[in-house]
Every structure is written in C-alpha cells, then in structure tokens.
Design an enzyme around this catalytic site. Sequence first.
Site, short mmCIF file in Angstrom:
data_model
loop_
_atom_site.label_atom_id
_atom_site.label_comp_id
_atom_site.label_asym_id
_atom_site.label_seq_id
_atom_site.Cartn_x
_atom_site.Cartn_y
_atom_site.Cartn_z
CG ASP A 33 -2.13 0.88 1.01
OD1 ASP A 33 -3.25 0.33 0.85
OD2 ASP A 33 -1.97 2.13 0.96
CB VAL A 161 -17.21 -8.92 -0.02
CG1 VAL A 161 -16.72 -10.31 -0.33
CG2 VAL A 161 -16.12 -7.89 -0.26
CE LYS A 212 -18.89 -4.67 -7.70
NZ LYS A 212 -17.83 -4.67 -6.74
CG ASN A 216 -22.34 -2.63 -7.20
OD1 ASN A 216 -22.88 -3.50 -6.52
ND2 ASN A 216 -21.10 -2.26 -7.00
CB CYS A 266 -19.81 -0.13 -4.50
SG CYS A 266 -18.45 -0.52 -3.40
N1 SAJ Z 1 -29.42 1.44 0.41
C1 SAJ Z 1 -30.69 1.98 0.47
N2 SAJ Z 1 -31.76 1.14 0.44
C2 SAJ Z 1 -31.61 -0.21 0.33
C3 SAJ Z 1 -30.32 -0.75 0.26
C4 SAJ Z 1 -29.25 0.10 0.30
O1 SAJ Z 1 -30.86 3.20 0.57
O2 SAJ Z 1 -32.64 -0.89 0.31
C5 SAJ Z 1 -28.26 2.35 0.44
C6 SAJ Z 1 -27.35 2.14 1.63
O3 SAJ Z 1 -27.81 2.83 2.75
C7 SAJ Z 1 -26.05 2.69 1.10
C8 SAJ Z 1 -26.10 2.30 -0.37
O4 SAJ Z 1 -27.45 2.04 -0.66
O5 SAJ Z 1 -25.99 4.09 1.21
C9 SAJ Z 1 -25.28 1.11 -0.73
O6 SAJ Z 1 -25.40 0.09 0.25
P1 SAJ Z 1 -25.54 -1.45 -0.12
O7 SAJ Z 1 -25.67 -2.20 1.15
O8 SAJ Z 1 -26.61 -1.65 -1.10
O9 SAJ Z 1 -24.22 -1.79 -0.90
P2 SAJ Z 1 -22.65 -1.56 -0.64
O10 SAJ Z 1 -22.25 -0.33 -1.39
O11 SAJ Z 1 -22.28 -1.64 0.78
O12 SAJ Z 1 -22.07 -2.87 -1.36
C10 SAJ Z 1 -22.42 -3.12 -2.71
C11 SAJ Z 1 -22.89 -4.59 -2.82
N3 SAJ Z 1 -23.51 -4.80 -4.11
C12 SAJ Z 1 -24.75 -5.36 -4.23
O13 SAJ Z 1 -25.41 -5.66 -3.28
C13 SAJ Z 1 -25.22 -5.59 -5.62
C14 SAJ Z 1 -21.70 -5.52 -2.61
O14 SAJ Z 1 -22.06 -6.85 -2.86
C15 SAJ Z 1 -20.56 -5.11 -3.54
O15 SAJ Z 1 -19.42 -5.95 -3.37
C16 SAJ Z 1 -20.17 -3.69 -3.21
O16 SAJ Z 1 -21.29 -2.85 -3.50
C17 SAJ Z 1 -18.98 -3.29 -4.05
O17 SAJ Z 1 -17.84 -3.33 -3.53
O18 SAJ Z 1 -19.15 -3.02 -5.23
#
Ligand code: SAJ
Length: 420
Positions: A33, A161, A212, A216, A266
């Site tokens: 890193d 993940v 990927k 997302n 993401c």
């Molecule tokens: N969020 C909402 N409503 C929901 C779900 C999430 O407002 O119903 C918001 C969360 O509060 C947050 C954002 O969306 O601000 C993203 O959160 P998340 O839990 O949906 O996802 P991340 O960004 O933590 O992780 C995502 C994941 N992708 C998917 O679920 C398709 C994870 O599997 C990926 O590895 C990660 O992105 C990544 O690294 O790309």
Amino acid sequence: MPFTTISVIGLGYIGLPTAAVFASRKKQVIGVDVNQNAVDIINRGQIHIVEPDLDMVVHAAVTEGYLRATTQPEPADAFLIAVPTPFKDDHEPDLTYIESASKSIAPVLKKGDLVILESTSPVGATEQMAAWLAEARPDLSFPQTHGENSDIRVAHCPERVLPGHVLRELVQNDRVIGGMTPKCSQLAISLYKIFVQGDCIVTNARTAEMCKLTENSSRDVGIAFANELSMICDKLDINVWELISLANRHPRVNILQPGPGVGGHCIAVDPWFIVSKTPDQAKLIRTAREVNDSKPEWVIEKVKIAVAEHLQANPQKTAREVTIACFGLAFKADIDDLRESPALAIAEKISNTHPGQTLVVEPNIENLPENLSKKMHLAMSEAALAEADIAILLVDHKEFKSIDKKHFSNKNVIDTRGAW
Ligand code: SAJ
C-alpha cells in the site's frame, strides 16, 4: 500451480481482508500500500478500517508470520490489484490508481506470474492494465499478444463482498472469473480456490467487468425506485414504509428501502462506468443515479421546513437557538465508512447553513475527519437527544434503532430510514 507467495496491492476495505484470508490459509502474503501509516498499523497486527472480526484475522496472520505489509512491491507468484477506481468530475472513470499499481508491480513480474484486477472497473480496463504491464515489460509476453502461450496470465475477478460481512462473503460468495484467455481463468480459479467455497464461474474479462457493474446498477435502480416512491408518498400523505411492506407481500414484488440517498464507493459510482461508455443507451441507469443523487437535497428541504415549523411553534426563539442533531454519518448501517456518504453530505450542508448548533452522532468513529471537525460537533447519543430540537435519523445504526421513543416527544423528528 502452487502459489507460494501472493501479493495484494491496495490494503483497503477489499485488499486487506483478501490478504488476511489468504494468510489464514497459510500462504505467504505480501500486502502493498502507498499509505505508510496503514502499512505500519498492519505490521503491528492491527487494522486501519472497521470490519467485523478483521482485526483478529489480521492479528493472527501477522503474528504467525504469514502477512507482511510494505510500500514497495516485491516478487510474488500472484498479484491481486484492489485499488480504488473513482470517477472524475464529469463521471468518467479514473483509472489512475490501476495505472500506478500496474506500473509498480511491472518491475518484479516474472514468467508464470498471474495478475488479477479485482477493482471494480469499466469495460476494457483489464485489457488496458495488460497493455500498461506489457509496455513496462517488453521482455515478457502477455495474453493480448501471445494468447495461451503468454508468460504472464491476466484476469479480472471483481470483488462482490458486502461491507460489514466481508469475511463471510469472501469465502462463501460465488466468484466471476474473467480471464483474458481460458488458461488465465484456470490459473485464477486455482488461486481463489485456496479459500473460496462458492462456485468460480468462468467468463471473459469484459463480461466479468460488466457483470460487476450490472450487479451494482441493478441495486441502484432498485433503490431509486424506493426513493422515488418515498417522495411520491410524502406528497400523497402515505407512509412509504407501510406501503412497501404491504406491496412486498406480493409473491413477485421485492421493493428495496428508501433512505437519504445512496452512498459508498460502489453503488453510487459504478453505474456511471456504464453510462460513460454507452450514454445513449443507459437512460434508466443514468436516471436512477440522478434520482438517488437528488435525495439528500430533498432531505435538506425537509429539515428547513422542520426548522420553520419549530420556530412557528416557539415564536420566542430565533434560528440560532434551534439545535439540530444528525444521527449517523456513515454511508450505511453499522460501519464506519464515510466515503460518498449522503448522511455526511446532509450533515455538512446543515452545519454550513443552519445558524444554530448542529450536533452529529456517529458511534462508529472516534473523531471527525479534520476538515469537518471545525464545522460540526461530534456528540454522544444521549447528549444529542437531550439538546436537540430537531432530530434527523440518517443511518439506521443498531444503536439508534433501540432509542426509546419517549426521547422524541418534545422534538421534530425526520426519519429517513423508517427506523424510528
Ligand atoms: N441502500 C438503500 N436502500 C436499500 C439498500 C441500500 O438506501 O434498500 C443504500 C445504503 O444505505 C447505502 C447504499 O445504498 O448508502 C449502498 O449500500 P448497499 O448495502 O446496497 O451496498 P454496498 O455499497 O455496501 O455494497 C455493494 C454490494 N452490491 C450489491 O449488493 C449488488 C456488494 O455486494 C458489492 O461488493 C459492493 O457494493 C462493491 O464493492 O461493489
């Protein structure tokens, strides 16, 4: 091929857990890193990020001698690049970190090595990475010119993940393996099979990149639908949380949850990688981004209305005497990550514009980042509840969900998560 030494470039939220899991399977892991401070912390057996159980795994890996961090790449049998891929001001992907990571490992590459791009990337980035490597090492052959006979194998294997569940999902999730040739894919599978219990499914690098981004974007579009519903329901005086739970009783409906916007590095970023490549086709994906990006401003408008209502109900007061408490700064529940956080953006905007006191409560961080500490005051939950005239729930951290409703009786409450 037996991988004796594995190098992970980028020791952040993905790279560090990946390095630690390889080390826990008794592989020699060299973590690289550019951040000397992160390297020093890891070499002490500690971690510089918050992720459940990661501290224990890293501590064991370092004390048992399987994981070592450094700022300079060293020879290894496999290199996994897990560096950030942000976007620039115009939403165009910024591959600078991939470029500098590629150029930093190029001098230590040797015949037979495997290079994997794990960072979420626009379509074509793996080929671009291979081109940077080939340019730096004309003495080695690469898949883009030598196909199955190349000295160096290259693949894109995107991480998938979920922050907060990284150690479990790293092991259990299926893995998309996008080799630049079938042999590249096979070598990548033998690497991931060191710890991955899910299926390793082979495709090409471009499909793996798009896969990927698609995952997302799909989630972003789903959340945009929920956020749009919340704004519609607000106009129509309908409780959106009740509405969604009723609609979700239908066997083929599964609506996500509205919130103050979409954050993290993401979901708020990756859809733009599709839009920037195919702007004329990606209409829905772009609109979803715009809906989600507009949600923080909508929340801020609600706060302005709440302040006006509070002053109307308390005509002896001025706006300077109104205390606003923001509960949560992280981009989602039960993590410390403030990157691209709508909660943070809302709290910042309020503290910049509200003439009275703005308190912020974030149980997952000890200190505010330096650039924010002058503007807002980090408070404990109890103190904020005691002092606030207006309480805004921005993140549904477990500590906030259990707050007794009696604390809300004398204040205006704005609940962006439907938890209060
Ligand atoms: N969020 C909402 N409503 C929901 C779900 C999430 O407002 O119903 C918001 C969360 O509060 C947050 C954002 O969306 O601000 C993203 O959160 P998340 O839990 O949906 O996802 P991340 O960004 O933590 O992780 C995502 C994941 N992708 C998917 O679920 C398709 C994870 O599997 C990926 O590895 C990660 O992105 C990544 O690294 O790309």
